[in-house]
Design an enzyme around this catalytic site. Structure first.
Site, PDB file in Angstrom:
ATOM      1  CE  LYS A   1       4.239  15.775 -18.068  1.00  0.00           C
ATOM      2  NZ  LYS A   1       3.071  15.162 -18.560  1.00  0.00           N
TER       3      LYS A   1
ATOM      4  CG  ASP B   1       2.807   9.927 -17.067  1.00  0.00           C
ATOM      5  OD1 ASP B   1       2.405   9.096 -16.192  1.00  0.00           O
ATOM      6  OD2 ASP B   1       2.328  10.456 -17.903  1.00  0.00           O
TER       7      ASP B   1
ATOM      8  CE  LYS C   1       0.680   8.016 -19.656  1.00  0.00           C
ATOM      9  NZ  LYS C   1      -0.349   8.613 -20.204  1.00  0.00           N
TER      10      LYS C   1
ATOM     11  CG  ASP D   1       5.242  12.665 -19.605  1.00  0.00           C
ATOM     12  OD1 ASP D   1       5.182  13.788 -20.381  1.00  0.00           O
ATOM     13  OD2 ASP D   1       4.591  12.275 -18.454  1.00  0.00           O
TER      14      ASP D   1
ATOM     15  CG  ASP E   1      -1.913   9.054 -17.304  1.00  0.00           C
ATOM     16  OD1 ASP E   1      -0.718   9.377 -17.117  1.00  0.00           O
ATOM     17  OD2 ASP E   1      -2.400   8.539 -18.156  1.00  0.00           O
TER      18      ASP E   1
ATOM     19  CD  GLU F   1       1.756  12.754 -15.423  1.00  0.00           C
ATOM     20  OE1 GLU F   1       0.760  12.323 -15.445  1.00  0.00           O
ATOM     21  OE2 GLU F   1       2.455  13.167 -16.344  1.00  0.00           O
TER      22      GLU F   1
ATOM     23  NE  ARG G   1      -4.090  17.904 -16.220  1.00  0.00           N
ATOM     24  CZ  ARG G   1      -5.021  17.719 -16.919  1.00  0.00           C
ATOM     25  NH1 ARG G   1      -6.106  18.207 -16.961  1.00  0.00           N
ATOM     26  NH2 ARG G   1      -4.771  17.081 -18.126  1.00  0.00           N
TER      27      ARG G   1
HETATM   28  N1  BES Z   1       2.518  12.457 -20.457  1.00  0.00           N
HETATM   29  C1  BES Z   1       1.022  12.215 -20.733  1.00  0.00           C
HETATM   30  C2  BES Z   1       0.672  13.118 -22.004  1.00  0.00           C
HETATM   31  C3  BES Z   1       1.422  12.391 -23.398  1.00  0.00           C
HETATM   32  C4  BES Z   1       0.518  11.494 -24.113  1.00  0.00           C
HETATM   33  C5  BES Z   1       2.416  12.821 -23.830  1.00  0.00           C
HETATM   34  C6  BES Z   1       1.154  10.929 -25.386  1.00  0.00           C
HETATM   35  C7  BES Z   1       2.948  12.195 -24.981  1.00  0.00           C
HETATM   36  C8  BES Z   1       2.186  11.249 -25.740  1.00  0.00           C
HETATM   37  C9  BES Z   1       0.108  12.883 -19.880  1.00  0.00           C
HETATM   38  O1  BES Z   1       0.721  12.983 -18.399  1.00  0.00           O
HETATM   39  C10 BES Z   1      -1.236  12.188 -19.745  1.00  0.00           C
HETATM   40  O2  BES Z   1      -0.931  10.921 -19.252  1.00  0.00           O
HETATM   41  N2  BES Z   1      -2.060  12.900 -20.133  1.00  0.00           N
HETATM   42  C11 BES Z   1      -3.433  12.306 -20.138  1.00  0.00           C
HETATM   43  C12 BES Z   1      -4.516  13.291 -19.378  1.00  0.00           C
HETATM   44  C13 BES Z   1      -5.910  12.772 -19.135  1.00  0.00           C
HETATM   45  C14 BES Z   1      -5.682  11.589 -17.809  1.00  0.00           C
HETATM   46  C15 BES Z   1      -6.838  14.013 -18.807  1.00  0.00           C
HETATM   47  C16 BES Z   1      -3.891  11.970 -21.374  1.00  0.00           C
HETATM   48  O3  BES Z   1      -3.509  12.705 -22.362  1.00  0.00           O
HETATM   49  O4  BES Z   1      -4.688  11.132 -21.701  1.00  0.00           O
HETATM   50 ZN    ZN Z   2       2.674  13.043 -18.253  1.00  0.00          ZN
HETATM   51 MN    MN Z   3       0.161  11.303 -17.449  1.00  0.00          MN
END
Ligand code: BES
Ligand code: ZN
Ligand code: MN
Length: 500
Positions: free
Chosen positions: A263, A268, A275, A286, A345, A347, A349
């Site tokens: 990834k 992000d 966020k 990210d 968010d 993104e 996947r």
């Molecule tokens: N890049 C984030 C995940 C992340 C969170 C990485 C904390 C490092 C530290 C990812 O893109 C994300 O935002 N995931 C969301 C998914 C949700 C919206 C289903 C999350 O984990 O809240």
């Molecule tokens: Zn992310």
């Molecule tokens: Mn995200």
């Protein structure tokens, strides 16, 4: 630049600016570790009271500095704790702590436990990674970033070929980890998708002869021609266009073929499903999965492992703007599968889906993806252990590789119930997010699995381990950790060994 040498000299008689020895706990007692026998002998009965005066308990990573006043030939002794078990994990960590405790030394002798190739490797990786600094943006950088000129690793097996190879390989892997850390640590304005793609291409050119890695950069036009709708949709909100970087290392003697997918979200913000400010501060990291798979590919090539590697690094910046992807949009991935996007968010996947399908077209023996994918995995496993999900055999191989590499990994399931959830879109093939927080990391893996064509596959969720927001510990410094590089290299090694 530090140069490393293996020597079988006595740590008590060696003349360097610093000698580093390990210490182990046994019951309430603290003893010097294997490798430090001569130093223990030189101190004799004075050792015990000295340790107790220092209050030194040999806890993992604990460090004490002692002026030797002539007891041994070097003027400074650095004691570093190994806990109860002086194995490779403790030794790697201790070497990292020692590296940071030493300032102002031009020659260092390491007399940590190093009587096997595994331990030689751990000492060198630990020291080289623990002394990592990122000073690109510091005004006074040259003076600060100077480590020791020469590091002598004192080991009884200095003349054995296995030890020499272990040390050379350790340096090479550590180098790849350091480069991955550099990319993660760069501010996101200075590493947007086109910059990142160029940096990968430039780094591949510098690998040197013998390590041939072919790099292809697919730009936004090419991605549109191919129909990589996930990468394009996530990149739409940014003024910097997305990229897909594809790497191939294809040695003539390859005994197998592994595809790596990482990834590469260079920032992000969450997109329109934005966020909170506090969740954004570390989101330059990210792209750590992409950095890990690219650097692992480089390391595997430099090691000359007889294994074909095809790596895929989809890169996009997830931003907010009038052209950004919306919750409610449907994207069509490379290969034709459609996803209903309900949270911009989630993104990662979306970009991984396109890249995974590209990987399946080559029908590799296994696919490994590495991604800072979900906060859910951080809640489940903390920030020092990554989750591994997928096919049993590949997951098992990755766990074993993590063990050898000294990286924390834990298996997580993909429960059957997730399949129903990812297939619950009323208008598209798949639902990218269903508003249900429970098991979010497992849901994400179930979603990714849809794009793996039933091939052997494992997904490494490194959201917790990719970035260290706190202070350094052992060989893990603050900021980007380079997590995953060493495990991927060891996974490749294990395939080669099993094939031979
Ligand atoms: N890049 C984030 C995940 C992340 C969170 C990485 C904390 C490092 C530290 C990812 O893109 C994300 O935002 N995931 C969301 C998914 C949700 C919206 C289903 C999350 O984990 O809240
Ligand atoms: Zn992310
Ligand atoms: Mn995200």
């Amino acid at each position: 630049m530090t140069s490393y040498h293996l020597r079988s000299a006595s740590p008590a008689k060696t003349r360097s600016d610093v000698v580093v020895v390990g210490a182990v706990q046994s019951g309430k007692d603290v003893r010097l570790a294997p490798g430090a026998e001569d130093v223990a002998e030189a101190y004799g009965r004075k050792l015990r009271p000295m340790l107790s005066t220092l209050g030194f308990g040999a806890k993992p990573g604990e460090v004490a500095k002692v002026p030797t006043a002539g007891v041994i030939s070097s003027p400074l002794l650095v004691l570093v704790g190994l806990g109860e078990d002086p194995g490779p994990v403790a030794v790697r960590r201790a070497a990292g702590s020692a590296a940071r405790a030493i300032s102002n030394a031009s020659s260092v002798a390491l007399a940590l436990p190093a009587d096997s190739p595994e331990l030689v490797r751990a000492v060198i990786e630990g020291y080289e990674l623990g002394s990592y600094t990122f000073t690109t943006y510091k005004r006074k950088r040259a003076a600060e970033s100077q480590g020791a000129n020469t590091v002598s690793l004192l080991t009884p097996i200095a003349r054995q070929q296995a030890a020499v190879s272990a040390s050379e390989e350790a340096l090479l892997v550590a180098d790849a980890v350091r480069e991955a850390r550099d990319w993660v640590n760069l501010p996101p304005a200075d590493l947007r998708p086109p910059d990142f793609a160029e940096a990968v291409a430039a780094a591949a050119k510098k690998l040197g002869r013998g390590a041939k890695v072919k790099v292809t950069v697919l730009d936004e036009k090419r991605l549109a021609d191919l129909g990589c709708g996930g990468i394009l949709a996530v990149g739409e909100g940014s003024s910097a266009p997305p990229r897909l970087v594809e790497l191939v290392y294809d040695p003539a003697d390859a005994v197998g073929h592994v595809a790596l997918v990482g990834k590469g979200i260079t920032y992000d913000s969450g997109g329109l499903s934005i966020k909170p400010a506090s969740g954004m501060t570390t989101m330059k990291s990210d792209m750590a999965g992409a950095a890990a798979v690219v650097q692992a590919t480089f390391a595997i090539a430099r090691l000359g492992l007889p294994l074909k590697i095809s790596a895929f690094a989809p890169m996009a910046e997830n931003m907010v703007s009038g052209s950004a992807m919306r919750p409610g949009d449907v994207v069509t991935h490379y290969g034709g599968t459609t996803s209903e996007v309900l949270n911009t968010d989630a993104e990662g996947r979306l970009i991984l889906a396109d890249a995974l399908v590209r990987a399946t077209e080559l029908v590799p023996d296994a696919i490994l993806d590495v991604a800072t994918l979900t906060g859910h995995m951080v809640i489940a496993l903390g920030d020092k252990v990554a989750g591994v999900l997928g096919s049993d055999e590949v997951v098992g191989g990755v766990l074993a590789a993590g063990e050898a590499a000294g990286e924390g990994l834990w298996p997580m399931p993909i429960p059957e119930a997730m399949v129903e959830r990812i297939k619950s879109s009323k208008i598209a093939d798949l639902l990218q997010h269903d508003g249900n927080r429970w098991g979010g990391g497992l849901f994400a893996a179930a979603y990714l699995r849809e794009f793996t064509a039933g091939l052997p596959w494992a997904h490494l969720d490194i959201a917790g381990t990719a970035f260290n927001s706190g202070g350094p510990y052992g060989h893990i410094t603050s900021g980007g950790t380079g997590f995953g590089v060493a495990t991927l290299v060891d996974y490749a090694r294990s395939l080669v060994v099993n094939a031979g």
